[in-house]
Scaffold this motif. Structure first.
Motif, PDB file in Angstrom:
ATOM      1  N   VAL A  48      26.376  39.661  52.011  1.00 32.74           N
ATOM      2  CA  VAL A  48      26.186  38.398  51.091  1.00 32.74           C
ATOM      3  C   VAL A  48      26.382  38.986  49.491  1.00 32.74           C
ATOM      4  CG1 VAL A  48      24.183  37.022  50.209  1.00 32.74           C
ATOM      5  CG2 VAL A  48      24.526  37.431  52.615  1.00 32.74           C
ATOM      6  N   TRP A  49      25.717  40.321  49.164  1.00 34.43           N
ATOM      7  CA  TRP A  49      25.825  40.671  47.926  1.00 34.43           C
ATOM      8  C   TRP A  49      27.354  40.864  47.753  1.00 34.43           C
ATOM      9  CZ3 TRP A  49      27.917  45.750  46.605  1.00 34.43           C
ATOM     10  CH2 TRP A  49      27.630  45.839  45.267  1.00 34.43           C
ATOM     11  N   LYS A  50      28.372  41.503  48.683  1.00 33.56           N
ATOM     12  CA  LYS A  50      29.388  41.864  48.421  1.00 33.56           C
ATOM     13  C   LYS A  50      30.427  40.741  48.324  1.00 33.56           C
ATOM     14  CE  LYS A  50      33.311  44.880  49.605  1.00 33.56           C
ATOM     15  NZ  LYS A  50      33.941  44.656  48.199  1.00 33.56           N
ATOM     16  N   TYR A  51      30.094  39.494  48.930  1.00 31.29           N
ATOM     17  CA  TYR A  51      31.236  38.475  49.101  1.00 31.29           C
ATOM     18  C   TYR A  51      30.757  37.128  48.130  1.00 31.29           C
ATOM     19  CZ  TYR A  51      33.770  41.529  52.236  1.00 31.29           C
ATOM     20  OH  TYR A  51      34.445  42.743  52.733  1.00 31.29           O
ATOM     21  N   MET A  52      29.633  37.086  47.906  1.00 36.55           N
ATOM     22  CA  MET A  52      29.086  35.925  47.300  1.00 36.55           C
ATOM     23  C   MET A  52      30.091  35.430  46.004  1.00 36.55           C
ATOM     24  SD  MET A  52      25.490  37.043  45.925  1.00 36.55           S
ATOM     25  CE  MET A  52      25.101  35.976  44.826  1.00 36.55           C
ATOM     26  N   GLY A  53      30.454  36.454  44.993  1.00 39.10           N
ATOM     27  CA  GLY A  53      31.179  36.509  44.086  1.00 39.10           C
ATOM     28  C   GLY A  53      32.294  35.838  44.533  1.00 39.10           C
ATOM     29  N   TYR A  54      33.229  36.117  45.456  1.00 41.61           N
ATOM     30  CA  TYR A  54      34.388  35.427  45.577  1.00 41.61           C
ATOM     31  C   TYR A  54      34.307  34.129  46.085  1.00 41.61           C
ATOM     32  CZ  TYR A  54      38.374  34.614  49.090  1.00 41.61           C
ATOM     33  OH  TYR A  54      39.533  33.935  49.773  1.00 41.61           O
ATOM     34  N   TYR A  55      33.407  33.707  46.940  1.00 45.94           N
ATOM     35  CA  TYR A  55      32.969  32.073  47.131  1.00 45.94           C
ATOM     36  C   TYR A  55      32.534  31.518  46.038  1.00 45.94           C
ATOM     37  CZ  TYR A  55      33.956  33.829  51.806  1.00 45.94           C
ATOM     38  OH  TYR A  55      34.793  34.432  52.941  1.00 45.94           O
ATOM     39  N   MET A  56      31.982  32.188  45.115  1.00 52.29           N
ATOM     40  CA  MET A  56      31.488  31.703  43.956  1.00 52.29           C
ATOM     41  C   MET A  56      32.612  31.178  42.971  1.00 52.29           C
ATOM     42  SD  MET A  56      31.216  32.291  40.394  1.00 52.29           S
ATOM     43  CE  MET A  56      31.424  34.137  40.270  1.00 52.29           C
ATOM     44  N   VAL A  57      33.659  31.969  43.004  1.00 51.36           N
ATOM     45  CA  VAL A  57      34.804  31.346  42.429  1.00 51.36           C
ATOM     46  C   VAL A  57      35.387  30.256  42.837  1.00 51.36           C
ATOM     47  CG1 VAL A  57      37.218  32.023  41.572  1.00 51.36           C
ATOM     48  CG2 VAL A  57      35.290  33.707  41.515  1.00 51.36           C
ATOM     49  N   LEU A  60      58.738  29.745  37.923  1.00 51.26           N
ATOM     50  CA  LEU A  60      58.041  31.163  37.731  1.00 51.26           C
ATOM     51  C   LEU A  60      57.233  31.131  36.439  1.00 51.26           C
ATOM     52  CD1 LEU A  60      59.904  34.217  39.039  1.00 51.26           C
ATOM     53  CD2 LEU A  60      57.849  33.086  39.772  1.00 51.26           C
ATOM     54  N   PRO A  61      57.841  30.557  35.424  1.00 56.91           N
ATOM     55  CA  PRO A  61      57.184  30.670  34.049  1.00 56.91           C
ATOM     56  C   PRO A  61      55.589  29.960  34.079  1.00 56.91           C
ATOM     57  CG  PRO A  61      59.391  30.391  33.437  1.00 56.91           C
ATOM     58  CD  PRO A  61      59.173  30.412  35.290  1.00 56.91           C
ATOM     59  N   LEU A  62      56.072  28.903  35.027  1.00 60.92           N
ATOM     60  CA  LEU A  62      54.546  27.749  34.922  1.00 60.92           C
ATOM     61  C   LEU A  62      53.597  28.196  35.809  1.00 60.92           C
ATOM     62  CD1 LEU A  62      56.210  24.287  35.269  1.00 60.92           C
ATOM     63  CD2 LEU A  62      54.902  25.157  33.546  1.00 60.92           C
ATOM     64  N   SER A  63      53.999  29.214  36.788  1.00 55.16           N
ATOM     65  CA  SER A  63      52.827  29.778  37.740  1.00 55.16           C
ATOM     66  C   SER A  63      52.165  30.882  37.538  1.00 55.16           C
ATOM     67  CB  SER A  63      53.623  29.897  39.127  1.00 55.16           C
ATOM     68  OG  SER A  63      54.913  30.396  39.061  1.00 55.16           O
ATOM     69  N   LYS A  64      51.947  31.097  36.266  1.00 57.25           N
ATOM     70  CA  LYS A  64      51.090  32.285  35.971  1.00 57.25           C
ATOM     71  C   LYS A  64      49.842  32.381  36.663  1.00 57.25           C
ATOM     72  CE  LYS A  64      52.300  34.558  31.625  1.00 57.25           C
ATOM     73  NZ  LYS A  64      52.274  34.175  30.127  1.00 57.25           N
ATOM     74  N   PRO A  65      48.945  31.424  36.473  1.00 62.02           N
ATOM     75  CA  PRO A  65      47.772  31.172  36.974  1.00 62.02           C
ATOM     76  C   PRO A  65      47.755  31.478  38.692  1.00 62.02           C
ATOM     77  CG  PRO A  65      47.677  29.343  35.743  1.00 62.02           C
ATOM     78  CD  PRO A  65      49.337  29.841  35.841  1.00 62.02           C
ATOM     79  N   ALA A  66      48.525  31.006  39.169  1.00 61.69           N
ATOM     80  CA  ALA A  66      48.682  31.303  40.786  1.00 61.69           C
ATOM     81  C   ALA A  66      49.121  32.750  41.046  1.00 61.69           C
ATOM     82  CB  ALA A  66      49.604  30.341  41.298  1.00 61.69           C
ATOM     83  N   VAL A 124      39.936  31.637  37.664  1.00 53.07           N
ATOM     84  CA  VAL A 124      39.198  30.339  38.001  1.00 53.07           C
ATOM     85  C   VAL A 124      40.310  29.182  38.166  1.00 53.07           C
ATOM     86  CG1 VAL A 124      37.588  28.645  37.637  1.00 53.07           C
ATOM     87  CG2 VAL A 124      37.084  31.206  37.307  1.00 53.07           C
ATOM     88  N   GLU A 125      41.189  29.359  36.980  1.00 53.91           N
ATOM     89  CA  GLU A 125      42.210  28.253  37.131  1.00 53.91           C
ATOM     90  C   GLU A 125      43.100  28.324  38.075  1.00 53.91           C
ATOM     91  OE1 GLU A 125      44.391  28.565  33.569  1.00 53.91           O
ATOM     92  OE2 GLU A 125      45.856  27.159  34.257  1.00 53.91           O
ATOM     93  N   GLY A 126      43.482  29.504  38.644  1.00 54.44           N
ATOM     94  CA  GLY A 126      44.173  30.113  39.539  1.00 54.44           C
ATOM     95  C   GLY A 126      43.646  29.357  40.947  1.00 54.44           C
ATOM     96  N   VAL A 127      42.484  29.725  41.212  1.00 53.87           N
ATOM     97  CA  VAL A 127      41.968  29.435  42.280  1.00 53.87           C
ATOM     98  C   VAL A 127      41.884  27.748  42.278  1.00 53.87           C
ATOM     99  CG1 VAL A 127      39.936  29.298  43.716  1.00 53.87           C
ATOM    100  CG2 VAL A 127      40.527  31.548  42.620  1.00 53.87           C
ATOM    101  N   ALA A 128      41.465  27.218  41.386  1.00 55.80           N
ATOM    102  CA  ALA A 128      41.602  25.718  41.277  1.00 55.80           C
ATOM    103  C   ALA A 128      42.636  25.210  41.619  1.00 55.80           C
ATOM    104  CB  ALA A 128      40.875  25.281  39.878  1.00 55.80           C
TER     105      ALA A 128
END
Lengths: 349, 288
Positions: free
Chosen positions: A220-229, B200-206, B278-282
């Protein structure tokens, strides 16, 4: 040469004419469409030869598309798809890696049913999954909600909570085993001096009944940050208007969470649960590093499925038996993923 | 009269907001402590002698005589430099190949039309839900028969072509409007130019997000190298560190110094790329 080409074109055009006739006579729409596609491709071939080009425009376009995929797909096919197929076959064989392969049928699976070490590994893995998935989910969601508020140094806090995920397991488990060291570690020292737990009752974090709990807490401690994102990304997709409307209706913080945040995050939660379950079932290094001691051997109380797969394959060279365990692991992941997909579909319907 | 009530209400609301802020602050402090203390402990222990590591009374974060020596000794006790070198080569090549090949393939899946597209993509998707541990044994047998056992190249082949990267980049490219590509096609750009000059230039976050994931996973991988790399001079830093812990389990200061060394590169890469994270994940559909 040119005569040959002319003959070819003539033949193709004749084919197209026949196909055209068939299309006119055909009543079934699906067959008709198939025939039309066939006629088009024949006609295209004819034009390609007529215009003296090696490839038609369509074929060229497809080739370009395939050329984009090829570098990745060839590597993926050789190093992933082929082994995946082999894994299914190997579970029904007996093989030691050097002598002849023999067919075993369901024998490996029958032997698994009587294997007590396998039973322990299966039980521990399931307990670990059941403990880790909900705890990580709650922790990650809570963390994401807190770090989505407008607070000072938000970026700093987000970065910090991602540190455990980035850190290498070998390094960070060695810290944990020092902090939770049964006789010398600061955690037990605090329990002894501040909370007055008697010396002989101090918890042995890495053995016996407690070891699974330690593994769960560590994960939980190690992986919560990943799922947080992931949750953070989900939270940012919820429109602020919903909260404003809720505020006007007099909803308090809990109600806003219950009736806006949670339902809006449903697809994110679904994704998180699927990924978490898959990742938890493959637990191996955490167990070996926290509970394995110097030689990395796991006892009945801490063994997990992947450990037993590894042992059977690379210590005993029972490749078929090891693949049978892998199949059990895969089936469990598959069944749970399917159940979750069904559930998600039902909610969407 | 009603003014007074309103004022009171306003004041109590402000008080409430103030209280929430304080609680939030405390929660944040606790979380940060939980996340950071193990790392601080690691740093602190790495400059201590074995006896000082567990001296709690009183607990000193920085010992009176810091043993910087630990950071020199660790390089001579085990061939740490060789381990770092191997890991750097491996991680660099894998990350580069992963970024190139998966963004390349993803462009085709997202923006081009061709036969069997769905079947090919399904092959990728199906293996995402399949843990690597399920097919690691036949994979090893196959690599061994190809003569790749005990070679870094095996690790590269293993990690460079993941389905995850293709999936992620495809999700991202689908968010980019098709009109952009159409306009470029009308201008006479071929597909390779569109990929290189527009996508490619557009995909910096990813790309940043994929870099973080690939870099972290490859750098920290343990089971893969454990299966394939047997000769000591070919081992990665994780294997080397683990080996060291097995041999010198009570050299706490040295273990911690080695751990700190193994963390530095990943932390640096992460800090450099995290602003896109965060932007990349989103935007890569990882949020579901």
């Amino acid at each position: 040469m040119n005569e040959k080409k002319a003959a070819q074109v003539k033949k193709l055009e004749a084919d197209a004419a026949i196909l055209m006739q068939l299309i006119r006579e055909e009543n079934d729409i699906q067959t008709k469409q198939k025939l039309i596609a066939k006629r088009d491709s024949v006609q295209r071939k004819a034009t390609t030869i007529k215009n003296n080009r090696l490839l038609s425009r369509e074929a060229k376009r497809e080739l370009i598309a395939y050329s984009f995929i090829a570098p990745n797909f060839i590597g993926f096919a050789i190093f992933t798809l082929v082994p995946v197929l082999l894994a299914f076959a190997l579970a029904f064989m007996n093989w030691d890696g050097s002598n002849a392969i023999t067919f075993a049928g369901f024998e490996n699976f029958k032997r698994l049913a009587k294997d007590t070490f396998f039973g322990a590994a299966l039980k521990n893995t399931i307990i670990y999954v059941i403990g880790t998935v909900p705890l990580t989910l709650i922790a990650a969601l809570a963390l994401a909600i807190v770090l989505n508020q407008k607070i000072k140094a938000r970026g700093f806090f987000r970065t910090v909570s991602f540190f455990p995920y980035v850190a290498s397991l070998v390094a960070i488990t060695s810290v944990w085993s020092m902090i939770f060291h049964p006789s010398k570690g600061p955690v037990n020292y605090l329990l002894l001096t501040v909370f007055g737990v008697p010396q002989q009752d101090l918890p042995k974090w890495f053995s016996g009944n407690l070891v699974l709990l330690t593994l769960i807490l560590f994960s939980v401690w190690k992986y919560m940050g990943y799922y947080m994102v992931i949750y953070l990304a989900g939270l940012q997709g919820i429109s602020a208007e919903l909260y404003e409307a809720g505020g006007l209706d007099g909803a308090n913080a809990w109600q806003k969470f219950r009736y806006i945040t949670w339902p809006q995050l449903r697809s994110t939660t679904f994704f998180v649960v699927v990924m978490l379950t898959i990742n938890c079932f493959k637990v191996y290094d955490i167990a070996v590093m926290l509970a394995g001691g110097g030689d990395g051997k796991l006892s009945n109380s801490a063994t997990v499925l992947v450990y037993y797969i590894y042992q059977n394959a690379f210590n005993y060279w029972k490749l078929g038996y090891s693949s049978a365990i892998a199949m059990i692991l895969f089936l469990m992941v598959l069944v749970i993923t399917i159940i979750q997909f069904r559930y998600e579909k039902k909610l969407n319907a | 009269m009603s003014d007074e009530i309103l004022q009171k209400k306003y004041r109590s609301k402000r008080k409430n907001a103030y209280a929430t802020k304080i609680i939030l602050g405390i929660v944040l402090l606790l979380i940060t402590a939980l996340m950071v203390v193990p790392f601080l402990w690691m740093l602190s222990a790495s400059i201590k002698s074995n006896r000082e590591v567990f001296m709690m009374d009183p607990f000193l974060w920085i010992p009176k005589l810091p043993k910087w020596d630990n950071y020199f000794k660790i390089w001579t006790k085990i061939p740490l430099l060789k381990f770092v070198e191997n890991t750097v080569i491996l991680t660099f090549i894998v990350t580069l190949l992963q970024l190139l090949t998966s963004s390349f393939a993803a462009y085709s899946f997202a923006k081009l039309e061709f036969r069997n597209k769905n079947i090919l993509f399904l092959a990728y998707i199906a293996t995402i839900a399949m843990p690597w541990q399920v097919y690691m044994v036949p994979q090893f047998i196959m690599m061994r028969s190809m003569g790749l056992n005990d070679k870094l190249l095996a690790m590269i082949c293993l990690q460079a072509f993941s389905a995850f990267g293709v999936f992620m980049m495809k999700q991202f490219y689908e968010g980019i409007p098709n009109d952009l590509c159409e306009a470029a096609r009308i201008d006479g750009m071929n597909e390779y130019r569109i990929y290189a000059k527009i996508m490619l230039p557009l995909s910096k976050p990813a790309l940043s997000t994929l870099t973080i994931f690939t870099f972290v996973n490859t750098w920290n991988d343990y089971l893969g190298p454990l299966i394939y790399l047997k000769t000591e001079t070919k081992k990665t830093i994780q294997l080397g560190l683990r080996m060291f812990i097995g041999q010198y389990s009570s050299e706490y200061g040295l273990i911690m110094a080695g751990s700190v060394v193994s963390l530095i590169p990943v932390i640096i890469v992460f800090l450099f790329l995290q602003k896109y994270f965060v932007e990349g994940v989103a935007s890569t559909g990882l949020k579901g």
